[in-house]
Scaffold this active site. Structure first.
Site, PDB file in Angstrom:
ATOM      1  N   VAL A   1     -42.025  19.285 -33.250  1.00  0.00           N
ATOM      2  CA  VAL A   1     -42.806  18.920 -34.441  1.00  0.00           C
ATOM      3  C   VAL A   1     -41.894  18.347 -35.532  1.00  0.00           C
ATOM      4  CG1 VAL A   1     -44.372  19.775 -36.230  1.00  0.00           C
ATOM      5  CG2 VAL A   1     -44.530  20.679 -33.895  1.00  0.00           C
TER       6      VAL A   1
ATOM      7  N   ALA B   1     -48.929   8.399 -51.349  1.00  0.00           N
ATOM      8  CA  ALA B   1     -48.435   9.535 -52.140  1.00  0.00           C
ATOM      9  C   ALA B   1     -48.112   9.141 -53.579  1.00  0.00           C
ATOM     10  CB  ALA B   1     -47.191  10.126 -51.476  1.00  0.00           C
TER      11      ALA B   1
ATOM     12  N   ALA C   1     -32.400  21.617 -41.461  1.00  0.00           N
ATOM     13  CA  ALA C   1     -31.761  22.848 -40.984  1.00  0.00           C
ATOM     14  C   ALA C   1     -32.088  23.008 -39.504  1.00  0.00           C
ATOM     15  CB  ALA C   1     -32.268  24.054 -41.770  1.00  0.00           C
TER      16      ALA C   1
ATOM     17  N   ARG D   1     -30.639  24.912 -35.517  1.00  0.00           N
ATOM     18  CA  ARG D   1     -29.690  25.794 -34.832  1.00  0.00           C
ATOM     19  C   ARG D   1     -28.646  24.979 -34.081  1.00  0.00           C
ATOM     20  NH1 ARG D   1     -33.366  30.102 -31.846  1.00  0.00           N
ATOM     21  NH2 ARG D   1     -34.369  28.132 -31.495  1.00  0.00           N
TER      22      ARG D   1
ATOM     23  N   LYS E   1     -48.657  29.056 -37.391  1.00  0.00           N
ATOM     24  CA  LYS E   1     -49.920  29.834 -37.344  1.00  0.00           C
ATOM     25  C   LYS E   1     -49.670  31.321 -37.134  1.00  0.00           C
ATOM     26  CE  LYS E   1     -49.132  28.035 -33.110  1.00  0.00           C
ATOM     27  NZ  LYS E   1     -48.974  26.821 -32.384  1.00  0.00           N
TER      28      LYS E   1
ATOM     29  N   GLU F   1     -52.200  22.690 -42.729  1.00  0.00           N
ATOM     30  CA  GLU F   1     -53.105  21.955 -41.829  1.00  0.00           C
ATOM     31  C   GLU F   1     -52.580  21.945 -40.394  1.00  0.00           C
ATOM     32  OE1 GLU F   1     -56.192  20.793 -40.781  1.00  0.00           O
ATOM     33  OE2 GLU F   1     -56.303  19.913 -42.780  1.00  0.00           O
TER      34      GLU F   1
ATOM     35  N   LYS G   1     -54.888  30.989 -34.763  1.00  0.00           N
ATOM     36  CA  LYS G   1     -55.574  29.867 -35.433  1.00  0.00           C
ATOM     37  C   LYS G   1     -56.949  30.302 -35.931  1.00  0.00           C
ATOM     38  CE  LYS G   1     -53.162  26.713 -32.334  1.00  0.00           C
ATOM     39  NZ  LYS G   1     -53.233  26.124 -30.989  1.00  0.00           N
TER      40      LYS G   1
HETATM   41  N1  HSE Z   1     -49.490  25.981 -27.487  1.00  0.00           N
HETATM   42  C1  HSE Z   1     -50.524  25.391 -28.286  1.00  0.00           C
HETATM   43  C2  HSE Z   1     -51.626  24.875 -27.388  1.00  0.00           C
HETATM   44  C3  HSE Z   1     -50.049  24.222 -29.086  1.00  0.00           C
HETATM   45  O1  HSE Z   1     -51.496  24.842 -26.175  1.00  0.00           O
HETATM   46  O2  HSE Z   1     -52.655  24.484 -27.929  1.00  0.00           O
HETATM   47  C4  HSE Z   1     -49.653  24.513 -30.458  1.00  0.00           C
HETATM   48  O3  HSE Z   1     -50.550  25.297 -31.152  1.00  0.00           O
END
Ligand code: HSE
Length: 436
Positions: free
Chosen positions: A14, A33, A43, A45, A105, A129, A205
């Site tokens: 993401v 905007a 940031a 790892r 989430k 969102e 969710k």
């Molecule tokens: N693992 C989640 C899914 C995707 O399969 O919908 C991200 O929320």
């Protein structure tokens, strides 16, 4: 006007998608905007991997929690996931007056009340969102588009991995394990796919949807969660013969005595549009009093679909940064001092209708015995059929669709049924929803 500076926590799927779309659509985003949006630092790892993605001009730092206090950034975008480092970083960022955009989430479902209250205290925005169904603007729809309405229920396919698995099981007649393997090969399921297949991701969710739909605190610990790992291809086929599809649905409903908050496999009529949502796609239905039923469909995961939601939130935060906190849309759609404490119903108190498959000895009177047991419990049978002739053991499947009854009542009736000498102890019980 001075650009908005963001600190990007995480440059995985993401984060990488967000970085790429911000770069690609820079001019278009600025036109919307009103200011340039700049990534101040990232940031990560794995510093080398991060540098390979962002190039030499953007600093890469290792310590996400330490980085968020940087006085040179306005917004922290958290896309690392998890409930440990992400939580520490977000709380620290809020304490330093940073606005937050997050796709997390699990964190919001579990610790959302604490995080939202901290954001209120410090007068910063928290936008999420991307935490629900990738690119689908369902948070926006519930918080703003449907703000005139009293929401009655929300029901959605909100986990793409499990929807892909169920689609494969139905269309290719695959057993669960083979369909899961296919999902893993395509990279849909996590290496440990438990969150996807056991309904936990969907429940995270749904918890957020329920909070913004009904104006209640987030209450993940009260959600009823049942995944798809015990579903058999036999039940998928029987359901299809009866005119239904089985989907892993997240359902939250305003019932007379409380709010339902439940994730489980569900039979839905094959003719409903949502029944034909296949593969890894997501779809959400919202029933509200003035608008009626509205439906939202799109990619629930993936780098750029999720980045689309992350960046929409960054743009919104940018536009509203100068506004007073009370002029902004409240995080949970309702004013924080107007949240309701209506209780979440335990599953035993939920009323729905059912699909029941039992395996019985194919002898005279067995159907009548089953019908009598259900009638004694006050359960009305909508249809009942014997699937196939008795096999070599003279056993056969009986499939029953019931009318609505309380879950406690139905479970008590099953407990009696499976004690009958003609009925085997294993059975399948799947809830059924009309979604009309
Ligand atoms: N693992 C989640 C899914 C995707 O399969 O919908 C991200 O929320």
């Amino acid at each position: 006007m001075k650009p908005v500076r963001i600190g990007l926590l995480g440059i995985g799927t993401v984060g990488g998608g967000t970085f790429e779309v911000l770069k690609r659509n820079r001019e278009e985003i600025t036109r919307r905007a009103g200011r340039h949006i700049e990534v101040a630092w990232v940031a990560a790892r794995d510093l080398d991997r991060a540098r390979a993605i962002v190039g030499p001009d953007i600093p890469v730092v290792a310590d996400a929690v330490a980085a968020v206090s940087d006085p040179d950034v306005d917004v922290i975008v958290e896309v690392i996931g998890g409930t440990t480092v992400a939580k520490d970083a977000i709380l620290r960022a809020i304490a330093h007056g940073k606005h937050i955009v997050t796709a997390n989430k699990a964190l919001l479902a579990i610790d959302g009340n604490e995080i939202l209250s901290a954001a209120n205290t410090h007068g910063v925005m928290i936008a999420f969102e991307a935490a629900v169904s990738g690119c689908i603007p369902i948070v926006k729809a519930l918080r703003e588009g449907l703000a005139a309405n009293r929401i009655e229920w929300i029901a959605g396919i909100i986990n793409g991995t499990s929807n892909y698995i169920l689609s494969e099981m139905r269309t290719k007649k695959l057993p669960f394990a083979a369909a899961l393997e296919a999902a893993q090969r395509l990279g849909y399921a996590e290496a440990d796919p438990t969150f996807d297949i056991e309904g936990i991701d969907a429940a995270h969710k749904l918890t957020l949807l329920s909070a913004i739909g009904f104006g209640i605190p987030v209450q993940f610990d009260r959600a009823y969660i049942e995944g798809i790992s015990k579903l058999t291809d036999r039940d998928i086929t029987y359901a299809e013969e009866l005119g239904y599809r089985i989907k892993l649905l997240g359902i939250t409903r305003r019932a007379p005595t409380g709010i339902e908050l439940r994730v489980h496999p569900t039979l839905i009529p094959a003719g409903r549009i949502i029944a034909s949502v296949d593969g890894a796609m997501n779809a959400i239905l919202v029933k509200s009093d003035a608008a009626g039923v509205t439906m939202y469909y799109g990619a629930g995961a993936g780098a750029e679909p999720t980045a689309s939601a992350v960046i929409a939130d960054i743009i919104e935060v940018t536009r509203l940064m100068q506004a007073e906190p009370e002029e902004r849309v409240p995080f949970l759609a309702f004013q924080s001092d107007a949240l309701s404490d209506v209780r979440i119903l335990p599953m035993a108190d939920v009323e729905t209708s059912y699909y029941l498959r039992v395996r019985v000895k194919d002898v005279v009177g067995v159907l009548a015995d089953i019908a009598r047991t259900l009638a004694d419990a006050g359960i009305s049978v909508a249809s009942m059929l014997q699937q196939g002739a008795g096999d070599a053991d003279n056993e056969t499947d009986i499939v029953i669709l019931t009318h609505r009854t309380r879950e406690r009542n139905f479970d008590a009736a099953i407990a009696k049924l499976v004690q009958m000498p003609t009925v085997r102890p294993e059975y399948a019980r799947i809830r059924r929803e009309d979604l009309g």
